[in-house]
Design a protein around this motif. Structure first.
Motif, PDB file in Angstrom:
ATOM      1  N   THR A  53       0.817  -1.223   0.000  1.00  0.00           N
ATOM      2  CA  THR A  53       0.000   0.000   0.000  1.00  0.00           C
ATOM      3  C   THR A  53       0.842   1.261   0.000  1.00  0.00           C
ATOM      4  N   GLY A  54       2.126   1.156   0.315  1.00  0.00           N
ATOM      5  CA  GLY A  54       2.973   2.352   0.409  1.00  0.00           C
ATOM      6  C   GLY A  54       2.818   3.092   1.719  1.00  0.00           C
ATOM      7  N   LEU A  55       2.107   2.470   2.703  1.00  0.00           N
ATOM      8  CA  LEU A  55       1.880   3.134   4.000  1.00  0.00           C
ATOM      9  C   LEU A  55       2.575   2.420   5.147  1.00  0.00           C
ATOM     10  N   GLY A  56       3.132   1.252   4.915  1.00  0.00           N
ATOM     11  CA  GLY A  56       3.718   0.465   6.001  1.00  0.00           C
ATOM     12  C   GLY A  56       4.856   1.170   6.705  1.00  0.00           C
ATOM     13  N   LEU A  57       5.825   1.676   5.927  1.00  0.00           N
ATOM     14  CA  LEU A  57       6.978   2.340   6.560  1.00  0.00           C
ATOM     15  C   LEU A  57       6.568   3.649   7.220  1.00  0.00           C
ATOM     16  N   SER A  58       5.568   4.340   6.674  1.00  0.00           N
ATOM     17  CA  SER A  58       5.071   5.545   7.328  1.00  0.00           C
ATOM     18  C   SER A  58       4.448   5.206   8.679  1.00  0.00           C
ATOM     19  N   ILE A  59       3.694   4.091   8.740  1.00  0.00           N
ATOM     20  CA  ILE A  59       3.130   3.645  10.020  1.00  0.00           C
ATOM     21  C   ILE A  59       4.247   3.273  10.989  1.00  0.00           C
ATOM     22  N   VAL A  60       5.301   2.616  10.481  1.00  0.00           N
ATOM     23  CA  VAL A  60       6.445   2.279  11.331  1.00  0.00           C
ATOM     24  C   VAL A  60       7.036   3.529  11.971  1.00  0.00           C
ATOM     25  N   ARG A  61       7.261   4.562  11.161  1.00  0.00           N
ATOM     26  CA  ARG A  61       7.850   5.800  11.704  1.00  0.00           C
ATOM     27  C   ARG A  61       6.956   6.409  12.780  1.00  0.00           C
ATOM     28  N   HIS A  62       5.637   6.468  12.532  1.00  0.00           N
ATOM     29  CA  HIS A  62       4.729   7.048  13.525  1.00  0.00           C
ATOM     30  C   HIS A  62       4.714   6.228  14.813  1.00  0.00           C
ATOM     31  N   LEU A  63       4.696   4.913  14.692  1.00  0.00           N
ATOM     32  CA  LEU A  63       4.662   4.074  15.894  1.00  0.00           C
ATOM     33  C   LEU A  63       5.958   4.177  16.695  1.00  0.00           C
ATOM     34  N   VAL A  64       7.090   4.192  15.998  1.00  0.00           N
ATOM     35  CA  VAL A  64       8.375   4.305  16.708  1.00  0.00           C
ATOM     36  C   VAL A  64       8.474   5.648  17.433  1.00  0.00           C
ATOM     37  N   GLU A  65       8.057   6.718  16.776  1.00  0.00           N
ATOM     38  CA  GLU A  65       8.079   8.023  17.442  1.00  0.00           C
ATOM     39  C   GLU A  65       7.104   8.051  18.613  1.00  0.00           C
ATOM     40  N   LEU A  66       5.958   7.362  18.489  1.00  0.00           N
ATOM     41  CA  LEU A  66       5.022   7.274  19.605  1.00  0.00           C
ATOM     42  C   LEU A  66       5.652   6.559  20.791  1.00  0.00           C
ATOM     43  N   LEU A  67       6.527   5.582  20.511  1.00  0.00           N
ATOM     44  CA  LEU A  67       7.219   4.849  21.580  1.00  0.00           C
ATOM     45  C   LEU A  67       8.421   5.604  22.129  1.00  0.00           C
ATOM     46  N   GLY A  68       8.698   6.796  21.599  1.00  0.00           N
ATOM     47  CA  GLY A  68       9.822   7.603  22.094  1.00  0.00           C
ATOM     48  C   GLY A  68      11.147   7.290  21.441  1.00  0.00           C
ATOM     49  N   GLY A  69      11.128   6.691  20.249  1.00  0.00           N
ATOM     50  CA  GLY A  69      12.372   6.357  19.567  1.00  0.00           C
ATOM     51  C   GLY A  69      12.432   6.961  18.189  1.00  0.00           C
ATOM     52  N   ARG A  70      13.290   6.401  17.359  1.00  0.00           N
ATOM     53  CA  ARG A  70      13.424   6.865  15.977  1.00  0.00           C
ATOM     54  C   ARG A  70      13.873   5.708  15.109  1.00  0.00           C
ATOM     55  N   VAL A  71      13.564   5.805  13.801  1.00  0.00           N
ATOM     56  CA  VAL A  71      13.882   4.762  12.850  1.00  0.00           C
ATOM     57  C   VAL A  71      14.645   5.365  11.693  1.00  0.00           C
ATOM     58  N   SER A  72      15.571   4.605  11.128  1.00  0.00           N
ATOM     59  CA  SER A  72      16.382   5.087  10.009  1.00  0.00           C
ATOM     60  C   SER A  72      16.596   3.942   9.037  1.00  0.00           C
ATOM     61  N   ALA A  73      16.921   4.307   7.797  1.00  0.00           N
ATOM     62  CA  ALA A  73      17.154   3.318   6.739  1.00  0.00           C
ATOM     63  C   ALA A  73      18.504   3.570   6.101  1.00  0.00           C
ATOM     64  N   ALA A  74      19.163   2.494   5.693  1.00  0.00           N
ATOM     65  CA  ALA A  74      20.470   2.599   5.035  1.00  0.00           C
ATOM     66  C   ALA A  74      20.643   1.371   4.146  1.00  0.00           C
ATOM     67  N   ASN A  75      21.745   1.341   3.412  1.00  0.00           N
ATOM     68  CA  ASN A  75      22.073   0.226   2.530  1.00  0.00           C
ATOM     69  C   ASN A  75      23.255  -0.551   3.086  1.00  0.00           C
ATOM     70  N   ARG A  76      23.209  -1.865   2.922  1.00  0.00           N
ATOM     71  CA  ARG A  76      24.331  -2.696   3.352  1.00  0.00           C
ATOM     72  C   ARG A  76      25.458  -2.587   2.335  1.00  0.00           C
ATOM     73  N   PRO A  77      26.705  -2.654   2.788  1.00  0.00           N
ATOM     74  CA  PRO A  77      27.824  -2.599   1.828  1.00  0.00           C
ATOM     75  C   PRO A  77      27.777  -3.712   0.799  1.00  0.00           C
TER      76      PRO A  77
END
Length: 582
Positions: free
Chosen positions: A541-565
């Motif tokens: 749906t294109g909304l999963g990662l947006s929900i992840v960010r909102h939930l993590v911020e609600l829990l008092g944390g943060r989420v980030s994305a990167a690429n593996r070498p």
């Protein structure tokens, strides 16, 4: 006392002191050299007389010889025997010689006995006159020492002549210094008056006349530099006045309220919009912000900024019925620029009203879509229970798949609407990431097995985080589904966790194509999809990662994305560590 008078007196006094000191030094130097020359002359005469007497084997009449030598040298000559008796003196009669005191203890004679020659200066006991003596020892013959003396009055007369010349030179120098100093002060005063006249004209704001020629010396250089500086300041003042007019016009036309405070918290500048929003008096400059700002949130922001902090933007209500919403943004002014703070008030009432309309629309549409979708799915399941034709079965499968996707979309929209509205409940408790990962992997077992994938978890079972187990379950479910969708068949999904100070990092990594660098900063936006030409479309749906960010911020944390070498995407969720974390 005028500048010219002070200049004249200071220069004249300095020149006079220099002349007096130099004259005294010259006079003392000449006197010293003259005394030394006279002393050397006496010693020379004494040496000549001693050499003459040493060539005489006998001296029948020493007193006559002393008289003869005294006439030749125009000085008093005394001949002294080895025992100190005076046997001849050009200033003493022959009959009085026996009564003359023994000269063996005389200073100059004692020095001559010791070193061959000696000098001394004292008052003569014979003539009762200050006298300079020079004695030389005779090598052989009846005379042991020859002494020549001259009265110091002659020396004093010569020194007096030198002093008289020095005084004449001093007076002439003082007169010359007086004249030259007066002329120099007059010339300097004329140039200073020219600079002062130009400065008065500049102070009055008149920069019309061109700069004058102030000369090429140091005063001219300073005057020219000041003239250039004054003209440049005049140009800058004109520019500043023009810019101030422009700034006043801009501030007056702004719909945002702007307030500038100095380092002590007093109002320096306010525009009409700020005076209307904060209900300030028309003339508020100089007042302390605590006297006029009645909103506690704004006062707290200003106090923090004046203390050097950087307060976050706050949404406030300035009216009692809370019909208007304002965004208050306060930034401190650097201390090297004088310190203080700037408050900007932006009316976001319409923006918040539109945002609320959008949320209501999404919620209403989601609820409206959910009812028919549920009915459609129910009938599809009922039809699927009957053995229809193959083609009908194929169509039913397509309808079922898209119905499921629409249900997920509606469900995710409802979830985001609740998160935006702050309606998502939070039951905080210590969570065990290892257990939640195992539960999520068990729930997704069919999907993972269908793609022949596996989940490898290296999380310590005793590690805990502070959060909501249900919310953390949803976060990890979305991340693992995303990793499974983008990992190749037979791939491995790595899940690990580590603690750093008071934080726990949960890492979900896959071996898929990774995320293009331009998309990393936008991967958590709603409906944002990575370029399909570089990744396959898993049908989300294109909304999963947006929900992840909102939930993590609600829990008092943060989420980030990167690429593996080595390829693949890595998602890191940072959450507060639990009290029982190892």
């Amino acid at each position: 006392m005028t500048f010219r008078t002070r200049t004249f007196l200071s220069v004249f006094v300095a020149a006079s002191l220099a002349l007096v000191v130099s004259t005294l030094l010259v006079e003392r130097s000449l006197a010293s050299h003259m005394s030394a020359d006279i002393e050397r002359g006496l010693l020379t005469q004494a040496r000549l007389a001693a050499a003459l007497l040493a060539n005489l084997e006998t001296l029948p009449d020493p007193d006559a010889e002393a008289d003869r030598l005294g006439q030749l040298g125009h000085a008093r000559v005394t001949l002294i025997a080895a025992d100190g008796r005076v046997i001849g003196d050009s200033e003493v009669a022959r009959a009085d010689l026996p009564s003359v005191e023994n000269h063996a203890t005389r200073e100059e004679v004692a020095r001559a006995r010791a070193s061959g020659e000696g000098t001394a200066s004292r008052r003569s006991q014979t003539t009762d006159v200050g006298t300079l003596y020079a004695a030389v020892r005779v090598a052989r013959g009846p005379v042991a020492f020859v002494r020549i003396a001259v009265p110091l009055t002659a020396v004093d007369n010569r020194l007096a002549a030198v002093r008289q010349l020095a005084v004449v030179g001093l007076v002439a120098g003082l007169v010359a210094a007086l004249v030259l100093t007066w002329m120099a002060s007059a010339f300097l005063n004329r140039r200073i008056r020219l600079v002062a006249e130009t400065a008065r004209r500049y102070r009055g704001g008149d920069f019309s006349e061109p700069a004058r020629d102030y000369g090429a010396d140091e005063i001219g250089m300073v005057a020219g530099a000041l003239d250039s500086t004054a003209r440049e300041l005049g140009v800058r003042l004109s520019d500043m006045a023009r810019e101030r007019t422009h700034m006043d016009a801009i501030l007056t036309g702004m719909v945002e309220g702007v307030v500038l405070l100095n380092a002590s918290g007093r109002l320096v500048l306010t525009n009409p919009a700020a005076r209307e929003m904060l209900r300030l008096p028309d003339i508020a400059d100089g007042l302390h912000y605590l006297e006029v700002v009645r909103q506690p949130d704004i006062s707290g922001q200003l106090a923090s900024a004046l203390g050097g902090g950087l307060p976050a933007t706050a949404e406030i209500h300035l009216d009692r019925d809370r019909r208007q919403t304002f965004a208050a943004h306060v930034v401190p002014v650097a201390r090297e620029r004088g310190g203080g703070a700037v408050l900007v008030l932006h009316d976001i009432t319409d923006l918040r009203r539109a945002d609320q309309v959008r949320r209501d629309f999404v919620a209403n549409v989601s609820h409206e879509l959910r009812t028919p979708l549920t009915a459609i799915r129910g009938y599809i399941e009922a039809l699927a229970d009957e053995p229809p034709a193959d083609e009908a079965q194929h169509f039913l499968g397509i309808i079922s798949r898209h119905t499921l996707r629409m249900e997920r979309l509606v469900r995710d929209l409802l979830r985001l609407a609740r998160l935006d509205a702050g309606q998502e409940t939070l039951e905080r408790a210590d969570c065990h990431p290892a257990a939640i990962v195992n539960a999520v992997a068990h729930d997704m077992q069919d999907q993972i097995d269908a793609r022949q994938q596996r989940v490898e978890s290296g999380i310590d079972a005793g590690l805990t985080v502070s959060g909501d187990p249900a919310k953390l379950h949803d976060v990890l479910r979305n991340l693992l589904e995303n990793a499974s969708n983008y990992s190749p068949e037979g791939g491995v999904i790595d899940v690990s966790a580590s603690r750093t100070d008071s934080w726990v990092d949960i890492v979900v990594a896959d071996h898929g194509p990774g995320i293009p660098e331009p998309d990393l900063s936008r991967i958590f936006e709603r409906f944002y999809r990575v370029d399909r030409s570089r990744s396959r479309d898993p049908g989300g749906t294109g909304l999963g990662l947006s929900i992840v960010r909102h939930l993590v911020e609600l829990l008092g944390g943060r989420v980030s994305a990167a690429n593996r070498p080595g390829g693949g995407a890595v998602f890191t969720v940072r959450l507060p560590a639990g009290r029982s974390a190892a």
